[in-house]
Enzyme design. Sequence first.
Site, short mmCIF file in Angstrom:
data_model
loop_
_atom_site.label_atom_id
_atom_site.label_comp_id
_atom_site.label_asym_id
_atom_site.label_seq_id
_atom_site.Cartn_x
_atom_site.Cartn_y
_atom_site.Cartn_z
N GLY A 10 25.54 72.60 54.56
CA GLY A 10 25.93 71.31 55.11
C GLY A 10 26.85 71.46 56.31
O GLY A 10 26.73 70.74 57.30
N LYS A 32 14.03 66.73 52.14
CA LYS A 32 14.20 65.32 52.51
C LYS A 32 14.50 65.11 53.99
O LYS A 32 15.44 65.68 54.54
CB LYS A 32 15.33 64.71 51.67
CG LYS A 32 14.94 64.57 50.22
CD LYS A 32 16.11 64.19 49.35
CE LYS A 32 16.34 62.69 49.34
NZ LYS A 32 17.55 62.36 48.55
N GLY A 70 21.87 77.84 52.25
CA GLY A 70 21.71 78.75 51.12
C GLY A 70 20.26 79.06 50.78
O GLY A 70 19.94 80.20 50.46
C1 3PG Z 1 28.33 74.54 49.85
O1 3PG Z 1 27.97 75.34 48.99
O2 3PG Z 1 27.54 73.87 50.51
C2 3PG Z 1 29.80 74.46 50.14
O3 3PG Z 1 30.53 75.34 49.35
C3 3PG Z 1 30.27 73.05 49.99
O4 3PG Z 1 30.09 72.62 48.68
P1 3PG Z 1 29.91 71.06 48.38
O5 3PG Z 1 28.60 70.65 49.00
O6 3PG Z 1 29.94 70.91 46.89
O7 3PG Z 1 31.06 70.34 49.06
MG MG Z 2 26.11 71.82 49.73
#
Ligand code: 3PG
Ligand code: MG
Length: 387
Positions: A353, A175, A330
């Site tokens: 993020g 996105k 990730g």
């Molecule tokens: C992630 O995996 O991006 C971090 O651990 C943060 O997790 P969240 O996006 O659920 O806050």
């Molecule tokens: Mg995340």
Amino acid sequence: MPSVPTLEDLPPLAGRRVLLRADFNVPLRDGEIVDDLRIRAALPTISWLVDQGARVVAATHLGRPKGMPDPRYSVAPVRARLAELAPGVELAENLRYDPGEEADDPAFVARLVEGFDAYVNDAFGASHRAHASIVGPPRTLPSAAGRLLAREVEVLLGLRNDPRRPFVAILGGSKVSDKLKVIEALLDVADRLLIGGGMCFTFLAAQGSPVGESLCEVDMVDRCRALLDEHGDRLVLPSDVTGLGPGGRLMRPEAGGDVRQLGTSIPAGWTGVDIGPGTAAEFGDHVAEARTVFWNGPMGVFEDPRFEAGTRAVAQAVADTRAFTVVGGGDSAAALAQFGLGGEVDHVSTGGGASLELLEQGDLPGLEALRHAPNAAGDDDDKDDDG
Ligand code: 3PG
Ligand code: MG
């Protein structure tokens, strides 16, 4: 701006209890850890604390339970792995089992810090969240950034503030709306920004190309057109894509549907699902000429072997270059691992993020909280503030 205290700024820790906020939000499949990178990444901080004689209790969130216990998000598998890697370190239950965590509720913070003498944040991947366990403890406890958090900040702020040039950034993922702010921030600093993944189709649409059934955020097309008008010389879009024909299903080759190389004009009924081979080669050339590379987001649906070629080519180019290479997020880290290239990159960020927000803003709520901890050095510039 006061600086972020590091481990050396903590008071003596022998016999003291330290609360370690880690990001052990690891991918799980059927209760098994798929990738323990985030656990291993905290080990340098843990061993330093243990060497000082501290008693360490770690705490993490796992997944997104809705403020109540949910066995699907139990930290038990993480606790078992941590016991193998760092015997003697305790792990508290999932922080997000309590609604006070996301709400930064003072009563929850008070329960978190009770009985502790110091706090260490090594949860880089969660430091963009102003949650209780990230911003609460530094209000009262002597606090520090762990080694992982400090290294992530050094690397990512280095990209933002002083990259060796040429600096080539590659962004993918589905996105545009999620990435708009980081696109703008990267256009301020990168010499080239290469766009692949699902989000390239909104840019292609902005360029006037038909995109067939491909992902396209109609309400973002004008914004993408403005970016192309302003930065067209540095924004590089695919010149060809791999498409899946009518009736085809992702991850379901048996469902049929042709797979074909297309230009950038995608016929009705067809879906663009990867960058094409010409684009993969062009992106590889840009990476080969770079001295700094940042990559976030796959180029296509790489989980489907029919559409992994673009992501694989970018991963290989990033692995092969002698440039300083940073991979965030990730999905890109999983792609590197899938192609056996995880070890070929200078820095694989443990934050998705968080790495994007640090590139965008140059700061994170978790860092700001540490700067105001009771043991943080005072702000040398205070006297100038009003003058
Ligand atoms: C992630 O995996 O991006 C971090 O651990 C943060 O997790 P969240 O996006 O659920 O806050
Ligand atoms: Mg995340």
